[in-house]
Design a protein around this motif. Sequence first.
Motif, PDB file in Angstrom:
ATOM      1  N   GLU A 167      -9.685  -1.916   2.119  1.00 31.57           N
ATOM      2  CA  GLU A 167      -9.147  -2.299   3.420  1.00 31.57           C
ATOM      3  C   GLU A 167      -9.172  -1.165   4.417  1.00 31.57           C
ATOM      4  O   GLU A 167      -9.239  -1.379   5.614  1.00 31.57           O
ATOM      5  CB  GLU A 167      -7.706  -2.790   3.253  1.00 31.57           C
ATOM      6  CG  GLU A 167      -7.589  -3.894   2.235  1.00 31.57           C
ATOM      7  CD  GLU A 167      -6.315  -4.694   2.359  1.00 31.57           C
ATOM      8  OE1 GLU A 167      -5.348  -4.186   2.941  1.00 31.57           O
ATOM      9  OE2 GLU A 167      -6.299  -5.829   1.848  1.00 31.57           O
ATOM     10  N   SER A 182       0.834  -1.196   0.000  1.00 27.21           N
ATOM     11  CA  SER A 182       0.000   0.000   0.000  1.00 27.21           C
ATOM     12  C   SER A 182       0.874   1.253   0.000  1.00 27.21           C
ATOM     13  O   SER A 182       0.571   2.226  -0.679  1.00 27.21           O
ATOM     14  CB  SER A 182      -0.898   0.030   1.239  1.00 27.21           C
ATOM     15  OG  SER A 182      -1.714  -1.110   1.262  1.00 27.21           O
ATOM     16  N   ARG A 205      -2.358   8.069   6.142  1.00 28.82           N
ATOM     17  CA  ARG A 205      -1.157   7.439   5.597  1.00 28.82           C
ATOM     18  C   ARG A 205      -0.452   8.384   4.617  1.00 28.82           C
ATOM     19  O   ARG A 205       0.762   8.532   4.643  1.00 28.82           O
ATOM     20  CB  ARG A 205      -1.613   6.206   4.831  1.00 28.82           C
ATOM     21  CG  ARG A 205      -0.638   5.118   4.694  1.00 28.82           C
ATOM     22  CD  ARG A 205      -1.264   4.158   3.720  1.00 28.82           C
ATOM     23  NE  ARG A 205      -1.767   2.963   4.344  1.00 28.82           N
ATOM     24  CZ  ARG A 205      -0.994   1.903   4.600  1.00 28.82           C
ATOM     25  NH1 ARG A 205       0.276   1.927   4.311  1.00 28.82           N
ATOM     26  NH2 ARG A 205      -1.503   0.824   5.124  1.00 28.82           N
ATOM     27  N   ASP A 240      -6.733  -1.624  -3.986  1.00 28.81           N
ATOM     28  CA  ASP A 240      -6.052  -2.122  -2.779  1.00 28.81           C
ATOM     29  C   ASP A 240      -7.071  -2.775  -1.849  1.00 28.81           C
ATOM     30  O   ASP A 240      -7.769  -2.097  -1.123  1.00 28.81           O
ATOM     31  CB  ASP A 240      -5.343  -0.955  -2.081  1.00 28.81           C
ATOM     32  CG  ASP A 240      -4.558  -1.402  -0.856  1.00 28.81           C
ATOM     33  OD1 ASP A 240      -4.535  -2.610  -0.558  1.00 28.81           O
ATOM     34  OD2 ASP A 240      -3.973  -0.527  -0.190  1.00 28.81           O
TER      35      ASP A 240
END
Length: 445
Positions: free
Chosen positions: A120, A97, A129, A164
């Motif tokens: 996810e 990721s 992130r 993802d």
Amino acid sequence: MGKKESKKYECIECGYTGTTWSGRCPKCGAWGTIEEVLALPSEDSQMKSFILPLPLHEIKSPARLSSQDEELDRVLGGGWVPGSSVLLAGEPGIGKSTILLQTCLRMAQKGKNVVYLSGEESPSQVALRAKRLGIASQNLKIGSGYNIDDLLAGSSGSDLVVVDSVQSFTSGDSPGLPGTPSQVRAVAQKAISSAKQNGCPVVMIGHINKEGLIAGPKLLEHMVDTVLLFSGDRLSPYRVLRAVKNRFGATDEMGVYEMLDKGLFAVNDPTRLYWRNKDEKVPGVTVTPVVEGSRAFLVEIQALVATSPFPYPKRTAIGVDPSRLQLLLAVLERRFGVSTISQDVYVNVVGGVAVRGPQADLALCAALASAHHSRPVDPSYCLIGEVGLAGEVRPLPRITSRIKEAKRLGYKRFIISKGQELEKIEGISLYKVENIKEALEEVGL
Ligand code: TYD
Ligand code: MG
């Protein structure tokens, strides 16, 4: 009329297909891995069924799109190919990721339309992130949810779409939770056809299980154009990216990264990783340049030989092919009297890189002989060659790049095959040998 619809079953581990269900896969022997394959609505029916053949010169080859990541671009063969599908496989937690999110951010920074779809994490988790990565970008679109169909439909017109992961989405009306073989296949098929229709590359993340198989149907590997493998020891910060299948480029390139606080950083000089300059002389250690794709770098090979407490001594090879090790041990014993018959043998390539093919043979033989005699190899030498069954030292391709890389790091004495042809390189001495015996004598064994 009324042709009986036959059912198809597939093993989620090895991809075996058959017409009957069984509790155990007849091919790989795994239990409880056979599942029914559900028929999917044909994607092709939505697309034009054929394109009239055109003269080659009239067919435009699409320009590649840079991922804004030099390592990734090189592994891909020059960047993303429009309309292509890529599977990025790796163990959970390895950094899949991270690598794709930072690529997306950099591409968006350059004005590209990039969409990151996460099954996810929620958009705010992805945003968190992204913040950690510290790449400022306003343009990246983040989508999240369970069903891929609407997300993909809403992503048309993008320059890149990231999924993802392929195991965390569902598609269409096919039953089953995300991650089951039929769902994984349906999601992948959807993403692949959306890529083809929109001419936009799509990258899917796929988790792999411990055995290294891509979890879910192995079929996924055949469906996509490119399969990239992201690997590394989770305890070390270094990660290696390789293409294991590439319809649009070579598969021998590798990208090396270091996972730091703020994401993955390219290691431009892999030698720094796999080799360290030291003066102390240790038995069982040799150095050799290896070539991966377009790059040459030095690796340190370590061997340890110890009396075995077992009736069947152990052979442990990390970073080299175990059968290669067996072969070289046999050659050393038969042709050079280095017997390890009742000894455990351990071989390790420092830094976690896997050396492919016979390119480290000579250095490996010298490391083994050195460990066996408990005498160090003279560290001013670099050994470069393949070893044959007769103990002969054979030439290797790309010798100039190998020698130049070692020279850059201070090596001046090279042991190479007598049959090796090479251009003149200033400031080095070459010791041409016919067999390992001559090579080992030269390095003081
Ligand atoms: P991640 O990309 O989530 O792995 P994957 O998608 O393959 O499952 O990365 C997981 C690990 O990386 C996690 O343990 C935290 C670490 N990490 C860093 O060390 N630095 C960073 O900047 C980021 C984003 C993650
Ligand atoms: Mg992840």
